[in-house]
Design an enzyme around this catalytic site. Structure first.
Site, PDB file in Angstrom:
ATOM      1  N   SER A  67     -24.567   9.590  -4.224  1.00 19.97           N
ATOM      2  CA  SER A  67     -25.704  10.071  -3.760  1.00 19.97           C
ATOM      3  C   SER A  67     -25.430  11.122  -2.731  1.00 19.97           C
ATOM      4  O   SER A  67     -26.152  12.147  -2.562  1.00 19.97           O
ATOM      5  CB  SER A  67     -26.870   9.149  -3.356  1.00 19.97           C
ATOM      6  OG  SER A  67     -26.905   8.200  -4.169  1.00 19.97           O
ATOM      7  N   GLN A 104     -17.367  -3.575  -0.216  1.00 22.73           N
ATOM      8  CA  GLN A 104     -18.698  -4.388  -0.582  1.00 22.73           C
ATOM      9  C   GLN A 104     -18.480  -5.282  -1.570  1.00 22.73           C
ATOM     10  O   GLN A 104     -19.090  -6.427  -1.323  1.00 22.73           O
ATOM     11  CB  GLN A 104     -19.783  -3.240  -0.732  1.00 22.73           C
ATOM     12  CG  GLN A 104     -21.133  -3.595  -0.964  1.00 22.73           C
ATOM     13  CD  GLN A 104     -22.083  -2.639  -1.373  1.00 22.73           C
ATOM     14  OE1 GLN A 104     -22.649  -2.174  -0.297  1.00 22.73           O
ATOM     15  NE2 GLN A 104     -22.187  -2.345  -2.536  1.00 22.73           N
ATOM     16  N   GLY A 141     -23.639   6.889 -12.309  1.00 18.13           N
ATOM     17  CA  GLY A 141     -22.997   5.828 -11.777  1.00 18.13           C
ATOM     18  C   GLY A 141     -24.038   4.521 -11.644  1.00 18.13           C
ATOM     19  O   GLY A 141     -23.629   3.445 -12.074  1.00 18.13           O
ATOM     20  N   HIS A 142     -25.099   4.869 -11.167  1.00 21.14           N
ATOM     21  CA  HIS A 142     -25.867   3.534 -11.180  1.00 21.14           C
ATOM     22  C   HIS A 142     -26.411   3.348 -12.651  1.00 21.14           C
ATOM     23  O   HIS A 142     -26.662   2.235 -12.945  1.00 21.14           O
ATOM     24  CB  HIS A 142     -27.376   4.121 -10.335  1.00 21.14           C
ATOM     25  CG  HIS A 142     -26.871   4.350  -8.962  1.00 21.14           C
ATOM     26  ND1 HIS A 142     -27.148   5.776  -8.374  1.00 21.14           N
ATOM     27  CD2 HIS A 142     -26.775   3.576  -7.727  1.00 21.14           C
ATOM     28  CE1 HIS A 142     -26.718   5.597  -7.129  1.00 21.14           C
ATOM     29  NE2 HIS A 142     -26.813   4.470  -6.696  1.00 21.14           N
ATOM     30  N   GLY A 157     -31.127   3.703  -4.587  1.00 21.59           N
ATOM     31  CA  GLY A 157     -32.088   4.846  -5.123  1.00 21.59           C
ATOM     32  C   GLY A 157     -31.177   6.129  -5.313  1.00 21.59           C
ATOM     33  O   GLY A 157     -30.029   6.165  -5.121  1.00 21.59           O
ATOM     34  N   LYS A 168     -16.784   1.440  -6.888  1.00 23.21           N
ATOM     35  CA  LYS A 168     -17.015   2.694  -6.057  1.00 23.21           C
ATOM     36  C   LYS A 168     -16.817   2.166  -4.462  1.00 23.21           C
ATOM     37  O   LYS A 168     -16.237   2.424  -3.674  1.00 23.21           O
ATOM     38  CB  LYS A 168     -18.160   3.479  -6.312  1.00 23.21           C
ATOM     39  CG  LYS A 168     -18.475   4.535  -5.198  1.00 23.21           C
ATOM     40  CD  LYS A 168     -17.706   5.858  -5.222  1.00 23.21           C
ATOM     41  CE  LYS A 168     -17.992   6.593  -4.224  1.00 23.21           C
ATOM     42  NZ  LYS A 168     -19.288   6.720  -3.400  1.00 23.21           N
ATOM     43  N   ASP A 169     -17.587   1.041  -4.273  1.00 22.80           N
ATOM     44  CA  ASP A 169     -17.784   0.334  -2.943  1.00 22.80           C
ATOM     45  C   ASP A 169     -17.085  -0.844  -3.034  1.00 22.80           C
ATOM     46  O   ASP A 169     -17.542  -2.104  -2.950  1.00 22.80           O
ATOM     47  CB  ASP A 169     -19.320   0.201  -2.608  1.00 22.80           C
ATOM     48  CG  ASP A 169     -20.078   1.519  -2.598  1.00 22.80           C
ATOM     49  OD1 ASP A 169     -19.950   2.192  -1.557  1.00 22.80           O
ATOM     50  OD2 ASP A 169     -20.630   1.637  -3.657  1.00 22.80           O
ATOM     51  N   HIS A 198     -27.768   7.940 -10.223  1.00 21.55           N
ATOM     52  CA  HIS A 198     -26.918   8.884 -10.938  1.00 21.55           C
ATOM     53  C   HIS A 198     -26.347   8.222 -11.848  1.00 21.55           C
ATOM     54  O   HIS A 198     -26.500   7.082 -12.297  1.00 21.55           O
ATOM     55  CB  HIS A 198     -26.082   9.824  -9.885  1.00 21.55           C
ATOM     56  CG  HIS A 198     -25.203   8.815  -8.938  1.00 21.55           C
ATOM     57  ND1 HIS A 198     -24.409   7.979  -9.555  1.00 21.55           N
ATOM     58  CD2 HIS A 198     -25.363   8.710  -7.685  1.00 21.55           C
ATOM     59  CE1 HIS A 198     -23.817   7.171  -8.512  1.00 21.55           C
ATOM     60  NE2 HIS A 198     -24.345   7.641  -7.483  1.00 21.55           N
TER      61      HIS A 198
HETATM   62  P1  AMP Z   1     -25.803   2.740  -3.638  1.00 27.55           P
HETATM   63  O1  AMP Z   1     -27.125   3.200  -4.090  1.00 27.55           O
HETATM   64  O2  AMP Z   1     -24.958   3.871  -3.233  1.00 27.55           O
HETATM   65  O3  AMP Z   1     -25.855   1.682  -2.451  1.00 27.55           O
HETATM   66  O4  AMP Z   1     -25.019   2.078  -4.710  1.00 27.55           O
HETATM   67  C1  AMP Z   1     -25.658   1.057  -5.613  1.00 27.55           C
HETATM   68  C2  AMP Z   1     -24.491   0.432  -6.394  1.00 27.55           C
HETATM   69  O5  AMP Z   1     -24.174   1.528  -7.358  1.00 27.55           O
HETATM   70  C3  AMP Z   1     -23.479  -0.206  -5.832  1.00 27.55           C
HETATM   71  O6  AMP Z   1     -23.043  -1.365  -6.448  1.00 27.55           O
HETATM   72  C4  AMP Z   1     -22.253   0.912  -5.823  1.00 27.55           C
HETATM   73  O7  AMP Z   1     -21.033   0.482  -5.955  1.00 27.55           O
HETATM   74  C5  AMP Z   1     -22.563   1.511  -7.249  1.00 27.55           C
HETATM   75  N1  AMP Z   1     -22.342   2.756  -7.389  1.00 27.55           N
HETATM   76  C6  AMP Z   1     -22.624   3.999  -6.698  1.00 27.55           C
HETATM   77  N2  AMP Z   1     -21.925   5.040  -7.091  1.00 27.55           N
HETATM   78  C7  AMP Z   1     -21.018   4.604  -8.025  1.00 27.55           C
HETATM   79  C8  AMP Z   1     -20.164   5.344  -9.033  1.00 27.55           C
HETATM   80  N3  AMP Z   1     -19.875   6.351  -8.853  1.00 27.55           N
HETATM   81  N4  AMP Z   1     -19.412   4.240  -9.919  1.00 27.55           N
HETATM   82  C9  AMP Z   1     -19.862   2.971  -9.939  1.00 27.55           C
HETATM   83  N5  AMP Z   1     -20.613   2.531  -9.274  1.00 27.55           N
HETATM   84  C10 AMP Z   1     -21.162   3.274  -8.336  1.00 27.55           C
END
Ligand code: AMP
Length: 284
Positions: A187, A154, A36-37, A31, A150-151, A34
């Protein structure tokens, strides 16, 4: 757009979609969506008929002294973002719906890639990630799932996990989405103290400096790591480096000496309260 809040309800939707020969894509998130998501949802859209976005802050991937309670929760905005980007379903379970027995006693553990980088400083983190991703796969029954670079670690672990367990899901990587100044979107960026943003940018600058050295012919792992550390030390005097590493881009094993294959330069640095991560692949 449909909204589900239990694994059983989502699974019923997924079974129906599969019975109708509709392809399913899953975008797992915590959640606070942004750009990126959003880019992940846009990558998923043409790959499937149904795009399911999961929004769940997964308690079992946070350590006892980490930011689980403080993690930003912005459900109304997240729902709007999913709708805008053309998701067809959102999965937003409570912790109780995901873990009715409390903390699970069965975990999915990847043992080769997980010990390095973030796994070294966040013990148990990737067990929590692999476990929740497996549960999400069992509920959403996706054909494809999109994960951000980004991860990077993971992503590598999830790829290995689906191979090891014969999970029939194609893992699709998404490039890192950045702010105009180069900061990787996260986030956690909202917790960077005002005035410390230039220090937060040191991660990106360090990775670009390593890339410039690589492009200039530098292949020594320690020399590249020195560039990462020196750049962060110079530009982020208040930053606390967790790691600054050059690793094999596939196995994530830390490299020493001459590099002969694509390598991952990766950084984790605390800049004020948030611990920021960023990376770049050298030689890809
Ligand atoms: P999170 O909500 O941070 O757990 O991220 C959910 C998904 O969005 C994961 O696959 C992250 O790698 C991806 N993600 C988060 N931030 C970015 C970003 N800046 N660019 C690309 N993918 C992202």
């Amino acid at each position: 757009m449909e909204i589900f809040d239990t694994p059983a309800a989502l699974r019923a939707f997924a079974f129906a979609a599969r019975a109708a020969n509709r392809k399913i894509a899953l975008v797992p998130t915590m959640g606070n969506l942004h750009e990126g998501h959003r880019s992940l949802i846009r990558i998923a859209r043409p790959l499937a008929d149904e795009v399911i976005v999961s929004v769940f802050v997964n308690p079992i991937q946070f350590g006892p002294n980490e930011d689980y309670a403080a993690y930003p929760r912005t459900w109304a905005d997240d729902l709007a973002a999913c709708e805008e980007e053309g998701a067809t379903a959102v999965f937003h379970p409570t912790v109780e719906a995901m873990y009715p027995e409390g903390k699970p006693t069965t975990y999915v553990t990847e043992t080769a890639i997980s010990p390095f980088l973030c796994g070294a400083s966040r013990p148990g983190h990737f067990n929590g990630v692999c476990t929740v991703v497996t549960k999400l796969f069992m509920a959403a029954l996706p054909d494809v799932a999109v994960f951000g670079e980004k991860d990077f670690q993971q992503l590598a672990i999830v790829k290995r996990m689906v191979r090891d367990l014969d999970i029939p899901v194609e893992i699709v990587p998404a490039p890192i989405s950045r702010e105009a100044d180069g900061l990787a979107r996260s986030s956690r960026n909202r917790f960077i103290p005002e005035g410390m943003r230039p220090q937060a940018l040191s991660l990106r600058h360090a990775l670009l400096a390593a890339k410039a050295a690589w492009d200039g012919g530098e292949r020594d792992a320690q020399a590249l790591e020195r560039i990462l550390r020196d750049t962060v030390a110079r530009e982020a005097p208040d930053g606390v480096v967790d790691y600054a590493r050059v690793s094999d881009a596939e196995t994530l094993v830390p490299l020493t000496g001459a590099i002969e294959r694509p390598a991952l330069a990766a950084l984790a640095v605390k800049v004020g309260p948030p611990r920021l991560i960023d990376n770049i692949v050298l030689g890809r």
